[in-house]
Design an enzyme around this catalytic site. Structure first.
Site, PDB file in Angstrom:
ATOM      1  CG  ASP A   1     -23.493  44.640  67.742  1.00  0.00           C
ATOM      2  OD1 ASP A   1     -24.047  45.497  68.454  1.00  0.00           O
ATOM      3  OD2 ASP A   1     -23.818  44.416  66.553  1.00  0.00           O
TER       4      ASP A   1
ATOM      5  CG  HIS B   1     -25.577  49.354  75.057  1.00  0.00           C
ATOM      6  ND1 HIS B   1     -26.447  49.435  76.121  1.00  0.00           N
ATOM      7  CD2 HIS B   1     -25.802  48.136  74.490  1.00  0.00           C
ATOM      8  CE1 HIS B   1     -27.153  48.327  76.205  1.00  0.00           C
ATOM      9  NE2 HIS B   1     -26.777  47.516  75.225  1.00  0.00           N
TER      10      HIS B   1
ATOM     11  CG  HIS C   1     -26.891  49.681  66.661  1.00  0.00           C
ATOM     12  ND1 HIS C   1     -25.888  48.745  66.612  1.00  0.00           N
ATOM     13  CD2 HIS C   1     -27.425  49.591  67.909  1.00  0.00           C
ATOM     14  CE1 HIS C   1     -25.797  48.130  67.782  1.00  0.00           C
ATOM     15  NE2 HIS C   1     -26.730  48.618  68.577  1.00  0.00           N
TER      16      HIS C   1
ATOM     17  CG  HIS D   1     -29.693  46.476  68.066  1.00  0.00           C
ATOM     18  ND1 HIS D   1     -29.208  46.899  69.282  1.00  0.00           N
ATOM     19  CD2 HIS D   1     -31.032  46.253  68.246  1.00  0.00           C
ATOM     20  CE1 HIS D   1     -30.203  46.943  70.160  1.00  0.00           C
ATOM     21  NE2 HIS D   1     -31.312  46.543  69.561  1.00  0.00           N
TER      22      HIS D   1
ATOM     23  CG  HIS E   1     -25.452  40.996  69.795  1.00  0.00           C
ATOM     24  ND1 HIS E   1     -24.878  40.930  71.052  1.00  0.00           N
ATOM     25  CD2 HIS E   1     -25.618  42.324  69.548  1.00  0.00           C
ATOM     26  CE1 HIS E   1     -24.715  42.140  71.540  1.00  0.00           C
ATOM     27  NE2 HIS E   1     -25.171  43.008  70.636  1.00  0.00           N
TER      28      HIS E   1
END
Length: 263
Positions: free
Chosen positions: A8, A74, A153, A178, A180
């Site tokens: 990400d 998102h 994700h 997802h 991070h």
């Protein structure tokens, strides 16, 4: 075939980190394809804490040599989501909705090298998404014999690792995104599928998953977007997280996972 996959990318700091590191990595590793998870590329509605991709940021990464940008929970956040998801290099989760704008897979070709990139989202990250297992089963029926890389994700290691074993040998790689946060479990499963629970982020270290914590902490406490605050990228040193893969036919033969803070 060689593939370079970045986790990400978070905001402008993440884009700057990628602009700094990707040219060097392309020279050193000579990947055939470069894939980036871009669902946090921009803060699209700061007062509501919404992320996503904007067209100008997508074009910056395409000019940098990125072949495809994957998404996640998102993907539908930006006001201009429909236009962004219409970009030929942008994916959103394949199992979100057949009626959603955009696409969830893309066949990449360079010379004789071919790679199908698939974007899936877990229900831990997007509860309204369809069943990722059934979605991938249907897709693989159409692409038997083609190397397949899945960006999964999801919040859940159980969900990601379970799908990796379910499709071991039928897909070339399943890479988690997802959270991070880079995990230390990169491996090649018995039938040849490369796996990492989470690749980690590209962005500013020291904050809250690449963001300044004030907005997110207040939202966690109030269960609502906090009035008077906006979501902002974190400060601090830049972190770059990526996986480098080598495939022979459909099977992974090498996997390297790096997550480091730049000097």
């Amino acid at each position: 075939m060689r593939v370079l996959f970045f986790g990400d990318v978070v905001g402008e700091p993440g884009i700057r980190a990628l602009e700094r590191e990707l040219p060097r990595l392309r020279r050193e590793l000579e990947p055939d394809f470069v894939i980036v998870n871009g669902e946090n590329l921009d803060i699209t509605v700061p007062e509501l804490g919404r992320a996503g991709m904007r067209s100008e940021s997508v074009e910056r990464l395409v000019r940098l040599g990125v072949d495809v940008l994957t998404g996640g929970n998102h993907s539908l956040d930006p006001p201009e989501a429909e236009a962004v998801l219409g970009h030929p290099r942008v994916l959103r989760p394949l199992n979100f909705s057949r009626y959603a704008p955009g696409k969830g897979s893309l066949l990449l070709r360079k010379g004789e090298k071919v790679l199908l990139v698939v974007n899936l989202v877990g229900r831990s990250a997007m509860p309204l998404a369809g069943d990722p297992l059934e979605t991938l089963e249907v897709l693989l029926e159409k692409w038997d014999g083609v190397p397949v890389l899945v960006d999964f994700h999801s919040e859940s290691v159980f969900e990601k690792l379970g799908h990796a074993f379910l499709f071991d040998g039928r897909i070339s790689a399943l890479l988690g995104t997802h959270t991070h946060v880079a995990t230390q479990d990169g491996r090649i499963l018995p039938k040849g599928t490369a796996y990492v629970s989470d690749v980690g982020m590209v962005g500013a270290d020291g904050g809250y998953q690449g963001y300044e914590p004030d907005f997110l902490v207040e939202a966690l406490k109030r269960k609502l977007p906090p009035t008077g605050l906006v979501l902002r990228p974190a400060l601090g040193p830049l972190r770059v997280s990526y996986v480098f893969l080598e495939f022979a036919a459909k099977k992974a033969k090498a996997l390297g996972h790096v997550s480091r803070v730049l000097d």
